[in-house]
Design an enzyme around this catalytic site. Structure first.
Site: not given
Length: 299
Positions: A145, A169, A245, A248, A271, A280
């Site tokens: 990110r 995150k 992004h 990514r 994630h 994906y």
């Protein structure tokens, strides 16, 4: 209500380790919710399912985006969950409200040819060009990110092992692999004459920890990265939007197409849920065709 709001925000900040942006969003959402309660003379502890639905209908009438409404609902769920856990209420009225879902757009993945074209744009004759090349290579190498990229420090990179420690995150740390190509460009940038002289940082390179610096020697910001991407997109001549992004999404799709399993991709991307990574499988036509060919008895 102001007192209970401050208590809730303090818990989110201190206990839950929420970011400044998250705390501010909570505060804005709940202040507007409390204003609604005040205008309609409703006690937040006694609110009914019907009154909650009327509040959500009001948000729709104001033509707020679905994403904004979902955020408001999530904020209210967190707020009432806190009240119950703190024994300030005996039940959570948000349990009466069905979960709303946001229709996620399928991300655009660049082809390998488009990636190569985009990564060839920086001017290597300048320090900032070397920086941008290292930045692009690292984003595509490890699916970072943009906030993770700008927070990187020198001590986060193990050049010999080609590994990198990333703070994601919720300040969760993960270790991800780095390609040899990205390592090479990082070393060229970090060891360039303009940045280093006699083993020491040259004048103007003020941040001794950060990997990526702006033209004034300070840590590069997310906004500066986004601005640079817009410049390179214009130079590339490609019509579709290309952001950090996008790289990514692209490398995650390419990993999947080349046989990497979803669990490994999930861990590299950082994630929490595998369902987030599964998008994906929708992006890649190659994977869908492969799965079809393997599953169909006559294919």
């Amino acid at each position: 209500m102001r007192k209970i709001l401050e208590e809730f925000l303090n818990v989110q900040k201190v206990v839950k380790n929420g970011s400044v942006h998250t705390i501010r969003a909570y505060e804005i959402d709940l202040e507007q919710y409390f204003q609604y309660l005040k205008d309609h003379k409703i006690n937040y502890k006694l609110i009914t399912r019907k009154q909650l639905r009327l509040f959500l209908d009001l948000l729709h009438q104001r033509r707020l985006s679905r994403r904004t409404i979902l955020r408001r609902v999530a904020t209210m769920r967190s707020f009432y969950k806190y009240l119950v856990s703190a024994e300030k209420m005996s039940f959570n009225p948000m349990h009466e409200i069905d979960n709303l879902k946001l229709d996620k757009p399928i991300p655009k993945a660049l082809s390998q040819e488009e990636i190569n074209r985009f990564l060839s744009l920086p001017d290597h004759s300048t320090l900032l060009g070397l920086r941008d090349q290292a930045m692009l290579e690292l984003l595509y190498s490890s699916a970072l990110r943009i906030s993770e990229l700008t927070e990187l420090n020198r001590t986060d990179i193990d050049f010999s092992a080609q590994l990198m420690r990333v703070k994601g995150k919720g300040k969760k740390v993960r270790v991800v692999p780095v390609t040899k190509m990205a390592i090479n460009w990082l070393q060229k940038y970090l060891n360039s004459e303009e940045r280093m002289k006699g083993g020491k940082l040259t004048k103007g390179q003020e941040d001794h920890r950060a990997i990526f610096l702006n033209r004034w020697g300070k840590r590069l910001s997310v906004r500066s990265c986004d601005r640079q991407f817009k410049i390179y997109q214009k130079q590339s001549g490609m019509a579709h939007l290309i952001t950090p992004h996008t790289l990514r999404h692209s490398i995650a799709t390419h990993w999947l197409e080349n046989g990497m399993d979803l669990k490994t991709i999930q861990e590299i991307l950082g994630h929490e849920s595998l369902s987030t990574t599964q998008i994906y499988t929708k992006v890649s036509l190659t994977v869908r065709q492969k799965v079809y060919n393997e599953a169909h008895p006559l294919a």
